[in-house]
Design a protein around this motif. Structure first.
Motif, mmCIF file in Angstrom:
data_model
loop_
_atom_site.group_PDB
_atom_site.id
_atom_site.type_symbol
_atom_site.label_atom_id
_atom_site.label_comp_id
_atom_site.label_asym_id
_atom_site.label_seq_id
_atom_site.Cartn_x
_atom_site.Cartn_y
_atom_site.Cartn_z
ATOM 1 N N PHE A 176 0.822 -1.210 0.000
ATOM 2 C CA PHE A 176 0.000 0.000 0.000
ATOM 3 C C PHE A 176 0.855 1.258 0.000
ATOM 4 N N VAL A 177 1.865 1.312 0.859
ATOM 5 C CA VAL A 177 2.723 2.496 0.936
ATOM 6 C C VAL A 177 3.480 2.681 -0.372
ATOM 7 N N SER A 178 4.022 1.598 -0.930
ATOM 8 C CA SER A 178 4.750 1.721 -2.197
ATOM 9 C C SER A 178 3.826 2.168 -3.324
ATOM 10 N N SER A 179 2.549 1.797 -3.245
ATOM 11 C CA SER A 179 1.597 2.186 -4.284
ATOM 12 C C SER A 179 1.321 3.683 -4.288
ATOM 13 N N LEU A 180 1.552 4.342 -3.164
ATOM 14 C CA LEU A 180 1.380 5.795 -3.129
ATOM 15 C C LEU A 180 2.383 6.480 -4.055
ATOM 16 N N PHE A 181 3.577 5.892 -4.180
ATOM 17 C CA PHE A 181 4.555 6.416 -5.146
ATOM 18 C C PHE A 181 4.007 6.279 -6.567
ATOM 19 N N LEU A 182 3.334 5.161 -6.835
ATOM 20 C CA LEU A 182 2.729 4.947 -8.148
ATOM 21 C C LEU A 182 1.665 5.998 -8.428
ATOM 22 N N LEU A 183 0.823 6.274 -7.451
ATOM 23 C CA LEU A 183 -0.232 7.276 -7.636
ATOM 24 C C LEU A 183 0.367 8.644 -7.944
#
Length: 503
Positions: A176-183
């Protein structure tokens, strides 16, 4: 990229079938949960095979079965689904492994409570995964990418082993935290599109036209890379994976290793290289060496494990190193090797986790010492272990041979030293598989408790066969798979060359 529509919405239908199946599981009595789930995933596998039969291989670089429905016209956000050759291969893998996971679960002794919830989560996971591999709008891709977290969180947390809650939370937080970089990266490319063309767009086809100064491109590339490197994972972003695999039920590990990890490698190829070809070329030496480093480190971690599930989990990290290495060599053989290894690892990793789960059902232990000689008195199971092990090792005729061989061949196009580094990584991966097979076949301990084991049969044998047969197909007839995705990866390589010549 060219888009071809279809008279019938095959891809949305393929997402709808498991969702409808989950509703039937919810509404019907619990005793129907298994049969409804098998039927739903079986129908979806047949739809995937039909889609493959209808696929125009001469236009595999175009997006076929394309469907578009606008959601936010001002931002050009819409439900855009379709399959090119690369997506088609991942779609086939998703439906095949989902069906295998459900087949396995039918007779898994560990799954004895809350059956409705268990099968609902697996069916929803299949729908979300198809959404990831078939989406051509980055916002929709991100939504499905995040939704895949939820089913696996509950599968690990409810039906896992002793440390299931810790592993489930760790898995969720990392991804989830790494996906914030994607967003943040997705928003950044849309803003850059607005600067260049005066309108926002999240369409992959529109964003291919973006151009970036090296500094900005490098920044956004890193945002995407962090998210996908954690999902893949590669060293040192891998620490969530052994915990998640070690505590997940067998079918959960199968889906996690065979499909969820491929979301990261698929996205690296599709988005990091496809959208930022100049940056990919700029960072190529670093990323290739990073991939080789990941192979070596993960291989040593693998052979040091005393828990068979963690052993297989670390081996997955090593295989993903091959995928990343081949991908960022940025030549045709390297990209071909990367995609072949994605598919091959999906088959072998699923089979390895099922082997571990089958032995656990007999011995009630994942400890390597307890596994000694456990394959001797089950001849059919022993054959499956040999085929899976040799395929994973990369022997000629095995499914991973072409991924490893072509990676070495593509590295040789640059320098012999680089090819030798990749060859050393392949050697390490062979060592840990040979060690694993030595424990199962040659070591002995308390043979009296093994002699009464029943061999693999029924649903579990069927699940194994659905993986073993494609292993032979990949190893002995790789051209069948090259025909599916070659034009797609050539298209991505042409983007790299075009940007270099144009820039």
């Amino acid at each position: 990229m060219e888009k071809l529509g279809a008279g019938f919405p095959l891809v949305p239908m393929s997402m709808l079938v498991p969702i409808l199946g989950s509703l039937f599981v919810l509404l019907l009595p619990e005793r129907f949960s298994k049969s409804v789930s098998v039927i739903s995933t079986g129908i979806n596998l047949l739809i995937a095979i039909f889609s493959l039969a209808m696929f125009d291989f001469s236009k595999a670089d175009t997006v076929q079965f394309y469907e578009y429905h606008s959601l936010l016209s001002e931002l050009k956000v819409g439900l855009a689904f379709g399959l090119d050759g690369l997506s088609m291969l991942m779609y086939i893998l998703t439906t095949l492994v989902s069906f295998v996971a459900i087949l396995w679960s039918v007779r898994d002794r560990q799954i004895s409570h809350r059956l409705k919830e268990y099968f609902i989560w697996f069916l929803l996971s299949e729908a979300f995964l198809i959404g990831v591999f078939s989406s051509w709008d980055l916002i929709v891709f991100y939504v499905f990418y995040e939704l895949t977290l939820i089913p696996m969180l509950f599968v690990i947390g409810i039906w896992g082993y002793k440390l299931r809650l810790y592993s489930a939370y760790k898995f969720f937080i990392y991804i989830f935290v790494s996906s914030l970089f994607l967003l943040l990266g997705i928003v950044s490319v849309a803003v850059q599109h607005y600067r260049l063309f005066g309108n926002f767009s999240f369409s992959y086809f529109d964003l291919l036209n973006n151009d970036y100064p090296l500094g900005l491109g490098l920044f956004i590339f890193v945002l995407f890379f962090i998210a996908f490197a954690v999902k893949t994972p590669i060293v040192p972003f891998h620490t969530w994976l052994p915990d998640a695999h070690g505590e997940a039920p067998t079918a959960g590990s199968v889906v996690l290793a065979a499909i969820l990890l491929k979301m990261g490698t698929y996205a690296l190829l599709r988005f990091n290289i496809g959208l930022f070809p100049k940056v990919a070329v700029f960072l190529m030496p670093l990323l290739v060496l990073w991939g080789i480093f990941s192979i070596a480190v993960a291989s040593w971690y693998t052979i040091s494990q005393n828990n068979v599930k963690r052993f297989v989990a670390y081996s997955s990290v090593s295989h993903m190193g091959f995928v990343v290495t081949g991908m960022f060599l940025l030549n045709m053989e390297g990209l071909r090797a990367s995609v072949m290894e994605m598919f091959a690892h999906g088959l072998t990793s699923a089979s390895l986790f099922m082997i571990a789960g089958f032995i656990y059902n007999r011995l009630h232990s994942f400890n390597m010492d307890a596994l000694k000689g456990s394959a001797k008195y089950m001849p059919v199971f022993a054959i499956i272990i040999v085929i899976t092990g040799f395929s994973s090792m990369g022997l000629p005729g095995g499914s991973s041979f072409w991924g490893k061989f072509l990676t070495i061949l593509s590295a040789k196009e640059y320098t012999t030293s680089l090819a030798m580094l990749v060859l050393a990584g392949a050697f390490f991966s062979a060592v840990y598989i040979l060690y694993f097979m030595k424990v199962l076949f040659l070591d002995t301990k308390e043979e009296s408790r093994l002699i009464h084991f029943t061999d693999v049969r029924g649903f579990k044998l069927s699940a194994f066969l659905f993986l073993v047969i494609p292993m032979f197909m990949v190893g002995l007839a790789p051209f069948l798979f090259f025909n599916i995705f070659d034009k797609s990866v050539k298209g991505i390589l042409l983007l790299v060359m075009h940007k270099l010549i144009g820039g």
